[in-house]
Scaffold this active site. Structure first.
Site, PDB file in Angstrom:
ATOM      1  N   LYS A 150      -1.421  -2.429   8.072  1.00  0.00           N
ATOM      2  CA  LYS A 150      -2.503  -1.916   8.897  1.00  0.00           C
ATOM      3  C   LYS A 150      -2.463  -2.561  10.283  1.00  0.00           C
ATOM      4  O   LYS A 150      -2.203  -3.750  10.408  1.00  0.00           O
ATOM      5  CB  LYS A 150      -3.846  -2.192   8.234  1.00  0.00           C
ATOM      6  CG  LYS A 150      -4.106  -1.359   6.976  1.00  0.00           C
ATOM      7  CD  LYS A 150      -5.486  -1.632   6.419  1.00  0.00           C
ATOM      8  CE  LYS A 150      -5.790  -0.745   5.215  1.00  0.00           C
ATOM      9  NZ  LYS A 150      -7.135  -0.987   4.659  1.00  0.00           N
ATOM     10  N   HIS A 204      -4.000  -8.844   3.553  1.00  0.00           N
ATOM     11  CA  HIS A 204      -5.440  -8.765   3.802  1.00  0.00           C
ATOM     12  C   HIS A 204      -5.779  -9.441   5.119  1.00  0.00           C
ATOM     13  O   HIS A 204      -5.190 -10.472   5.470  1.00  0.00           O
ATOM     14  CB  HIS A 204      -6.228  -9.442   2.672  1.00  0.00           C
ATOM     15  CG  HIS A 204      -6.287  -8.637   1.422  1.00  0.00           C
ATOM     16  ND1 HIS A 204      -6.473  -9.185   0.161  1.00  0.00           N
ATOM     17  CD2 HIS A 204      -6.182  -7.294   1.209  1.00  0.00           C
ATOM     18  CE1 HIS A 204      -6.485  -8.235  -0.749  1.00  0.00           C
ATOM     19  NE2 HIS A 204      -6.308  -7.084  -0.141  1.00  0.00           N
ATOM     20  N   ARG A 214      -1.553  -2.427  -7.152  1.00  0.00           N
ATOM     21  CA  ARG A 214      -1.762  -3.526  -6.200  1.00  0.00           C
ATOM     22  C   ARG A 214      -2.755  -4.536  -6.790  1.00  0.00           C
ATOM     23  O   ARG A 214      -2.535  -5.749  -6.734  1.00  0.00           O
ATOM     24  CB  ARG A 214      -2.286  -2.931  -4.890  1.00  0.00           C
ATOM     25  CG  ARG A 214      -2.558  -3.899  -3.753  1.00  0.00           C
ATOM     26  CD  ARG A 214      -2.896  -3.050  -2.526  1.00  0.00           C
ATOM     27  NE  ARG A 214      -3.560  -3.784  -1.466  1.00  0.00           N
ATOM     28  CZ  ARG A 214      -2.924  -4.466  -0.529  1.00  0.00           C
ATOM     29  NH1 ARG A 214      -1.610  -4.523  -0.542  1.00  0.00           N
ATOM     30  NH2 ARG A 214      -3.594  -5.090   0.430  1.00  0.00           N
ATOM     31  N   TYR A 231     -10.653 -10.380  -6.550  1.00  0.00           N
ATOM     32  CA  TYR A 231      -9.840 -10.430  -7.750  1.00  0.00           C
ATOM     33  C   TYR A 231     -10.187 -11.610  -8.656  1.00  0.00           C
ATOM     34  O   TYR A 231      -9.688 -11.687  -9.784  1.00  0.00           O
ATOM     35  CB  TYR A 231      -8.351 -10.514  -7.380  1.00  0.00           C
ATOM     36  CG  TYR A 231      -7.891  -9.333  -6.562  1.00  0.00           C
ATOM     37  CD1 TYR A 231      -7.749  -8.076  -7.140  1.00  0.00           C
ATOM     38  CD2 TYR A 231      -7.609  -9.461  -5.206  1.00  0.00           C
ATOM     39  CE1 TYR A 231      -7.342  -6.985  -6.391  1.00  0.00           C
ATOM     40  CE2 TYR A 231      -7.197  -8.377  -4.451  1.00  0.00           C
ATOM     41  CZ  TYR A 231      -7.064  -7.146  -5.053  1.00  0.00           C
ATOM     42  OH  TYR A 231      -6.668  -6.071  -4.310  1.00  0.00           O
ATOM     43  N   HIS A 240      -3.073   1.774  -5.700  1.00  0.00           N
ATOM     44  CA  HIS A 240      -4.019   0.687  -5.473  1.00  0.00           C
ATOM     45  C   HIS A 240      -4.283  -0.106  -6.744  1.00  0.00           C
ATOM     46  O   HIS A 240      -4.498  -1.320  -6.699  1.00  0.00           O
ATOM     47  CB  HIS A 240      -5.325   1.227  -4.886  1.00  0.00           C
ATOM     48  CG  HIS A 240      -5.826   0.412  -3.747  1.00  0.00           C
ATOM     49  ND1 HIS A 240      -5.108   0.249  -2.574  1.00  0.00           N
ATOM     50  CD2 HIS A 240      -6.950  -0.336  -3.598  1.00  0.00           C
ATOM     51  CE1 HIS A 240      -5.783  -0.532  -1.749  1.00  0.00           C
ATOM     52  NE2 HIS A 240      -6.893  -0.910  -2.351  1.00  0.00           N
ATOM     53  N   ARG A 274       0.842  -1.195   0.000  1.00  0.00           N
ATOM     54  CA  ARG A 274       0.000   0.000   0.000  1.00  0.00           C
ATOM     55  C   ARG A 274       0.881   1.250   0.000  1.00  0.00           C
ATOM     56  O   ARG A 274       2.070   1.196   0.316  1.00  0.00           O
ATOM     57  CB  ARG A 274      -0.905   0.011   1.233  1.00  0.00           C
ATOM     58  CG  ARG A 274      -1.807  -1.220   1.360  1.00  0.00           C
ATOM     59  CD  ARG A 274      -2.571  -1.186   2.674  1.00  0.00           C
ATOM     60  NE  ARG A 274      -3.482  -2.311   2.830  1.00  0.00           N
ATOM     61  CZ  ARG A 274      -3.176  -3.455   3.422  1.00  0.00           C
ATOM     62  NH1 ARG A 274      -1.950  -3.627   3.935  1.00  0.00           N
ATOM     63  NH2 ARG A 274      -4.062  -4.425   3.529  1.00  0.00           N
TER      64      ARG A 274
END
Length: 337
Positions: free
Chosen positions: A202, A301, A278, A310, A275, A178
């Site tokens: 994150k 994730h 990504r 995806y 993004h 990210r």
């Protein structure tokens, strides 16, 4: 104010990203302004009293019908209020979470954008020289020459920036990290011996990402360019990527680089962002046979559901497999031999 205390909580305790905190703060501000209806700001007691299912339903209608906000944005507002109510519940300031009783508006599934492999290959071919040892030698010669005229300065900045810009694209495209993760990289994040990148994602979760030999070499040559520019060997705790003046990079800088670099490549249209790069990596890995769990770990994730978006991009691959393998497909859908 309870709203201020909540923002401090998600910043200091939950360690939400600065951007997420700003979004939460703005959403709560809009809700309290809606409750005040042009009057004086509500006290905490008035805010607690107003947190009811009926009030939240009316607010949802206000956002959808009066303000004409997208259902996805409305869902975000309700999610923020739900998190706020959960925080209040944990402190014993409310008996329940009224946001849980709200029916959220349906959101159309957003298909992730991605760039075609051919277009990305074209970009890397066109910029290959700027990542080479030859370009580094030329840059070092310019710096060591001591020339300080306007022309020499512009040339040095151009050589450095072209190498930096390409590396930014390379890292995004080959690792899928990210934007905030890229900005958080330090020199020590790279382990050249093990060919890996350590990323803090994150929630301060750390993960390791394998690096190709070509990307390791590109990063190594870039670091030599930075040391030449700085006139010293930098420490492991310094930022991995810096501007031509040695300053830390920032989000808008990254966005401008990606738009500028990819905007000049044939075949790359639509949104140009970290993004989408990504998404591109995830799509290519899936098309090449990588399993969902491996892609999930690579991208950082929290759940498999986030990775499964995806799968739609592989429908063309599935179609080819079907046409090549299914008996009736081979015969054009006709019965018999």
């Amino acid at each position: 104010m309870l709203t201020d205390e909540f923002i401090s909580y998600i910043k200091g305790v939950r360690r939400y990203s600065p951007r997420t905190c700003i979004i939460y703060e703005e959403a709560l501000k809009e809700f309290t302004e809606y409750l005040a209806d042009g009057g004086t700001a509500l006290e905490d007691s008035g805010l607690l009293k107003a947190l009811t299912p009926d009030t939240l339903r009316n607010y949802e209608v206000e956002l959808l019908d009066s303000r004409r906000l997208d259902p996805r944005t409305v869902n975000l507002h309700i999610s923020v209020l739900s998190s706020f109510c959960k925080y209040l519940l944990g402190r014993g300031l409310t008996a329940s979470n009224p946001a849980k009783l709200i029916t959220r508006p349906k959101v159309a599934k957003r298909i992730p954008e991605f760039y075609r492999k051919e277009s990305m290959d074209s970009y890397f071919r066109e910029t290959e020289y700027f990542s080479s040892e030859e370009a580094l030698d030329e840059y070092i010669s310019l710096v060591e020459s001591g020339e300080s005229g306007e022309s020499a300065t512009k040339m040095k900045c151009s050589f450095y920036n072209r190498r930096l810009y390409r590396l930014i694209i390379s890292i995004f495209y080959q690792t899928g990290i990210r934007r905030a993760e890229l900005l958080g990289l330090k020199v020590s994040s790279i382990d050249f011996k093990r060919s890996k990148l350590t990323v803090t994602g994150k929630g301060d979760k750390m993960r390791e990402i394998p690096l190709t030999s070509s990307l390791c070499k590109e990063i190594s040559l870039y670091l030599k360019a930075v040391d030449t520019m700085a006139g010293r060997v930098r420490t492991k705790d310094e930022p991995l990527l810096v501007s031509e003046k040695g300053n830390m990079l920032y989000p808008v800088f990254i966005d401008r680089v990606i738009k500028g670099e990819l905007g000049q490549t044939d075949g790359i249209t639509g949104r140009k962002s970290p993004h989408v790069l990504r998404h591109t990596l995830a799509t290519e890995l899936l098309d090449s046979g990588a399993d969902m769990y491996s892609i999930k770990e690579l991208l950082g994730h929290s759940s498999l559901a986030a990775t499964q978006v995806y799968t739609h991009n592989s429908i063309e691959k599935l179609k080819k497999v079907y046409l090549n393998a299914h008996p009736r497909a081979k015969r054009g859908g006709k019965n018999g031999d």
